[in-house]
Design a protein around this motif. Structure first.
Motif, PDB file in Angstrom:
ATOM      1  N   PHE A  12     -48.182 -39.517  10.595  1.00  0.00           N
ATOM      2  CA  PHE A  12     -47.826 -40.256  11.713  1.00  0.00           C
ATOM      3  C   PHE A  12     -48.318 -39.411  12.888  1.00  0.00           C
ATOM      4  CE2 PHE A  12     -44.980 -41.483   8.175  1.00  0.00           C
ATOM      5  CZ  PHE A  12     -44.755 -42.676   8.659  1.00  0.00           C
ATOM      6  N   SER A  13     -49.406 -39.864  13.819  1.00  0.00           N
ATOM      7  CA  SER A  13     -49.766 -39.099  14.631  1.00  0.00           C
ATOM      8  C   SER A  13     -49.972 -39.991  15.829  1.00  0.00           C
ATOM      9  CB  SER A  13     -51.386 -38.762  14.189  1.00  0.00           C
ATOM     10  OG  SER A  13     -52.080 -39.767  13.957  1.00  0.00           O
ATOM     11  N   HIS A  26     -53.435 -43.098  25.281  1.00  0.00           N
ATOM     12  CA  HIS A  26     -52.796 -42.693  24.191  1.00  0.00           C
ATOM     13  C   HIS A  26     -52.476 -43.839  23.042  1.00  0.00           C
ATOM     14  CE1 HIS A  26     -52.368 -39.293  26.837  1.00  0.00           C
ATOM     15  NE2 HIS A  26     -52.194 -38.361  25.506  1.00  0.00           N
ATOM     16  N   ASN A  27     -52.777 -43.364  21.745  1.00  0.00           N
ATOM     17  CA  ASN A  27     -52.270 -44.801  20.761  1.00  0.00           C
ATOM     18  C   ASN A  27     -51.652 -44.038  19.548  1.00  0.00           C
ATOM     19  OD1 ASN A  27     -54.853 -43.726  19.676  1.00  0.00           O
ATOM     20  ND2 ASN A  27     -54.782 -45.460  18.461  1.00  0.00           N
ATOM     21  N   CYS A  28     -50.997 -44.801  18.930  1.00  0.00           N
ATOM     22  CA  CYS A  28     -49.949 -44.219  17.858  1.00  0.00           C
ATOM     23  C   CYS A  28     -50.810 -44.677  16.636  1.00  0.00           C
ATOM     24  CB  CYS A  28     -48.652 -44.890  17.890  1.00  0.00           C
ATOM     25  SG  CYS A  28     -48.394 -46.364  18.307  1.00  0.00           S
ATOM     26  N   LYS A  29     -50.656 -43.735  15.417  1.00  0.00           N
ATOM     27  CA  LYS A  29     -51.420 -44.289  14.465  1.00  0.00           C
ATOM     28  C   LYS A  29     -50.659 -43.664  13.203  1.00  0.00           C
ATOM     29  CE  LYS A  29     -55.736 -42.534  12.203  1.00  0.00           C
ATOM     30  NZ  LYS A  29     -56.875 -41.523  12.347  1.00  0.00           N
ATOM     31  N   VAL A  30     -50.763 -44.715  12.141  1.00  0.00           N
ATOM     32  CA  VAL A  30     -50.095 -44.239  10.875  1.00  0.00           C
ATOM     33  C   VAL A  30     -51.301 -44.480   9.920  1.00  0.00           C
ATOM     34  CG1 VAL A  30     -48.425 -45.000   9.089  1.00  0.00           C
ATOM     35  CG2 VAL A  30     -48.020 -45.345  11.451  1.00  0.00           C
ATOM     36  N   VAL A  96     -43.676 -41.157  17.193  1.00  0.00           N
ATOM     37  CA  VAL A  96     -44.699 -42.062  17.066  1.00  0.00           C
ATOM     38  C   VAL A  96     -44.122 -43.533  17.393  1.00  0.00           C
ATOM     39  CG1 VAL A  96     -46.529 -43.279  15.742  1.00  0.00           C
ATOM     40  CG2 VAL A  96     -46.384 -40.795  15.414  1.00  0.00           C
ATOM     41  N   LEU A  97     -43.075 -43.581  16.870  1.00  0.00           N
ATOM     42  CA  LEU A  97     -42.110 -44.821  17.407  1.00  0.00           C
ATOM     43  C   LEU A  97     -41.818 -44.812  18.789  1.00  0.00           C
ATOM     44  CD1 LEU A  97     -40.575 -47.453  16.535  1.00  0.00           C
ATOM     45  CD2 LEU A  97     -38.544 -46.074  15.748  1.00  0.00           C
ATOM     46  N   LEU A 122     -47.239 -36.611  26.854  1.00  0.00           N
ATOM     47  CA  LEU A 122     -47.948 -35.393  26.319  1.00  0.00           C
ATOM     48  C   LEU A 122     -46.660 -34.504  25.693  1.00  0.00           C
ATOM     49  CD1 LEU A 122     -50.092 -34.444  29.530  1.00  0.00           C
ATOM     50  CD2 LEU A 122     -50.625 -35.286  27.289  1.00  0.00           C
ATOM     51  N   ILE A 123     -45.434 -34.828  25.943  1.00  0.00           N
ATOM     52  CA  ILE A 123     -44.284 -33.855  25.422  1.00  0.00           C
ATOM     53  C   ILE A 123     -44.446 -34.642  24.081  1.00  0.00           C
ATOM     54  CG2 ILE A 123     -42.094 -33.711  25.299  1.00  0.00           C
ATOM     55  CD1 ILE A 123     -41.950 -33.279  28.005  1.00  0.00           C
ATOM     56  N   LEU A 124     -44.272 -35.942  23.746  1.00  0.00           N
ATOM     57  CA  LEU A 124     -44.443 -36.338  22.360  1.00  0.00           C
ATOM     58  C   LEU A 124     -45.467 -36.016  21.413  1.00  0.00           C
ATOM     59  CD1 LEU A 124     -43.242 -40.166  22.964  1.00  0.00           C
ATOM     60  CD2 LEU A 124     -42.163 -38.462  21.888  1.00  0.00           C
ATOM     61  N   LYS A 125     -46.911 -35.858  22.271  1.00  0.00           N
ATOM     62  CA  LYS A 125     -47.804 -35.388  21.405  1.00  0.00           C
ATOM     63  C   LYS A 125     -47.838 -34.007  21.195  1.00  0.00           C
ATOM     64  CE  LYS A 125     -52.787 -35.196  21.867  1.00  0.00           C
ATOM     65  NZ  LYS A 125     -53.317 -35.251  20.465  1.00  0.00           N
TER      66      LYS A 125
END
Length: 141
Positions: A12-13, A26-30, A96-97, A122-125
């Motif tokens: 989960f990135s 940014h995008n989320c990726k599974v 990621v959610l 950026l904190i989540l990343k």
């Protein structure tokens, strides 16, 4: 079955991309990887996305298949379905959610961010980078 498979073989990135101009989005990726394509077809059938094939440089290794899901709406649905069963990847999935919900709430997720939004992303990343680091036990604490 799918949740256990994603918990063991998944990632989960949060990724960033440069848009045309000075803005980063940014995008989320599974991603779930395996050498057995039929297993990944189960993920494809239920959640969409795509399956990528990677031929290894070492001829003694098997071909690897990667199921990837990157649309914020689809990522959100997948994580919400899997979350009750995730153990190892739970913290990364929650980050990621959060990004998926943030991106889904915006009309155009490729537009520039406000300073507050940029800091949030950026904190989540950064958190996910630490959680996903190999050999790190933080994911299950």
């Amino acid at each position: 079955y799918m949740a256990g498979f994603a918990d063991g073989e998944g990632c989960f990135s949060i990724q960033h991309h440069w848009n045309c101009g000075p803005f980063r989005y940014h995008n989320c990726k599974v991603q779930v990887s395996n050498t057995k394509r039929p297993v990944l077809c189960l993920f494809l059938k239920h959640y969409g996305g795509a399956i990528w094939r990677t031929v290894p440089k070492n001829k003694h290794w098997k071909v690897r298949y990667d199921w990837r899901l990157e649309r914020a709406e689809d990522v959100k649905r997948f994580i919400l379905d899997m979350l009750p069963y995730l153990i190892v990847k739970r913290r990364a999935a929650l980050n990621v959610l959060k990004l998926a919900e943030f991106l889904f709430s915006r009309e155009n997720h490729r537009q520039g961010y406000s300073t507050k939004e940029r800091d949030f992303v950026l904190i989540l990343k950064a958190k996910n980078r630490i959680i996903n680091k190999k050999g790190n036990d933080l994911a299950i604490q």
